[in-house]
Design an enzyme around this catalytic site. Sequence first.
Site, short mmCIF file in Angstrom:
data_model
loop_
_atom_site.label_atom_id
_atom_site.label_comp_id
_atom_site.label_asym_id
_atom_site.label_seq_id
_atom_site.Cartn_x
_atom_site.Cartn_y
_atom_site.Cartn_z
N HIS A 1 39.40 32.02 35.23
CA HIS A 1 38.04 31.51 35.26
C HIS A 1 37.83 30.35 34.31
O HIS A 1 37.02 29.45 34.59
CB HIS A 1 37.06 32.64 34.99
CG HIS A 1 37.01 33.63 36.11
ND1 HIS A 1 36.79 34.99 35.93
CD2 HIS A 1 37.19 33.46 37.46
CE1 HIS A 1 36.81 35.59 37.11
NE2 HIS A 1 37.06 34.69 38.04
N HIS B 1 39.77 34.81 48.87
CA HIS B 1 39.70 36.25 48.59
C HIS B 1 38.65 36.44 47.50
O HIS B 1 38.97 36.68 46.34
CB HIS B 1 41.05 36.79 48.15
CG HIS B 1 42.15 36.62 49.15
ND1 HIS B 1 42.78 35.41 49.38
CD2 HIS B 1 42.74 37.50 50.00
CE1 HIS B 1 43.72 35.56 50.32
NE2 HIS B 1 43.72 36.83 50.70
N SER C 1 34.79 34.67 40.50
CA SER C 1 34.93 33.24 40.79
C SER C 1 33.80 32.70 41.66
O SER C 1 33.35 31.56 41.43
CB SER C 1 36.30 32.95 41.40
OG SER C 1 36.58 33.79 42.49
N GLU D 1 35.64 36.99 52.18
CA GLU D 1 36.08 38.30 51.68
C GLU D 1 36.32 39.22 52.87
O GLU D 1 35.42 39.50 53.65
CB GLU D 1 35.03 38.89 50.73
CG GLU D 1 35.34 40.31 50.28
CD GLU D 1 36.73 40.46 49.69
OE1 GLU D 1 37.46 41.39 50.12
OE2 GLU D 1 37.10 39.65 48.81
N GLU E 1 39.89 37.13 57.58
CA GLU E 1 41.19 37.25 56.90
C GLU E 1 41.37 36.06 55.97
O GLU E 1 41.28 34.90 56.38
CB GLU E 1 42.30 37.30 57.95
CG GLU E 1 43.70 37.22 57.40
CD GLU E 1 43.98 38.33 56.40
OE1 GLU E 1 44.13 38.02 55.19
OE2 GLU E 1 44.06 39.50 56.83
N GLY E 2 41.62 36.36 54.69
CA GLY E 2 41.73 35.29 53.70
C GLY E 2 42.82 34.28 54.00
O GLY E 2 42.68 33.09 53.69
N ASP F 1 43.33 33.68 45.68
CA ASP F 1 43.41 34.72 44.65
C ASP F 1 43.45 36.09 45.32
O ASP F 1 42.50 36.85 45.25
CB ASP F 1 42.19 34.57 43.73
CG ASP F 1 42.08 35.67 42.69
OD1 ASP F 1 43.13 36.25 42.34
OD2 ASP F 1 40.96 35.96 42.27
#
EC number: 2.1.1.266
Length: 281
Positions: free
Chosen positions: A18, A41, A99, A117, A142-143, A163
């Site tokens: 971060h 994600h 994030s 997500e 789907e990420g 991530d």
Amino acid sequence: MNYRHAFHAGNHADVLKHIVLARLLALLGKKDAPYAYLDSHAGIGLYDLHGDAASRTGEWLQGIARLWAATPRPALVEDYLSVVAALNPNGTLRYYPGSPELARRLSREQDRLQLNEKHPEDGRLLKDNMKADRRVAVHLGEGWHVPRALLPTREKRVLLLIDPPFEQLDEMERCAQSVKEAIGRMRQAVVAVWYPIKDLRQLKRFHQGLEKSGAPKMLRAELYVQSPDSAERLNGSGLAIANPPWGLEEELRELLPWLAQLLAQGESGWRLDWLIEESAG
């Protein structure tokens, strides 16, 4: 390794991720032109450090709690800490930004956020946390499909954070593939990939995959809170950043030694180098 966000919110890996994200947003914000922030994600965006998940591990006590109490501290961490402070106006550390919330608060009116997500419950919470901001769109897909689904953006500048939870053995390989897809669709994209430091042999293969991504340049920043000699624990974490904005390397060279000392749980250290050096041509 299961890295579901809520259990690890505010730990040493979150602090590194971060702080780097805040610096990327600050450097992108130096130009008036809008940028798009994409998060593959995203998690839920906001975490209760006193809640069941975070309390079960208590990892935040060795992460954000140390930074929160640190004096003096580099000016470069104040953007990040200003968001944490805004969530905890009484001065007691309880709520922590993921994030998406960090990006939402540090971006500008002209910028746009697209958050993804996959987990249904987390996606619902993310939508609820972001519903008041018209600049934010939340996707429940789907990420790994984010690069092909959302790139290129109408904005000329974009920051993509990858991530994943690292629940599957192939996720490092899929991270490298996602970087390759993102750069293939938008060559100038800033792509930041967070990864855990555990199995060094697997990490070497991961870095080799990133080197083949086709990115014009890629900076590697790693922070170790203990010696990376055990694959059974989270020894540290890193970010590989394709097309980092000018100035980031210099900033991280100041921040990483300070963070390594502050967050040490044993034999700590850091690394900052170029996985892909920019071609002179």
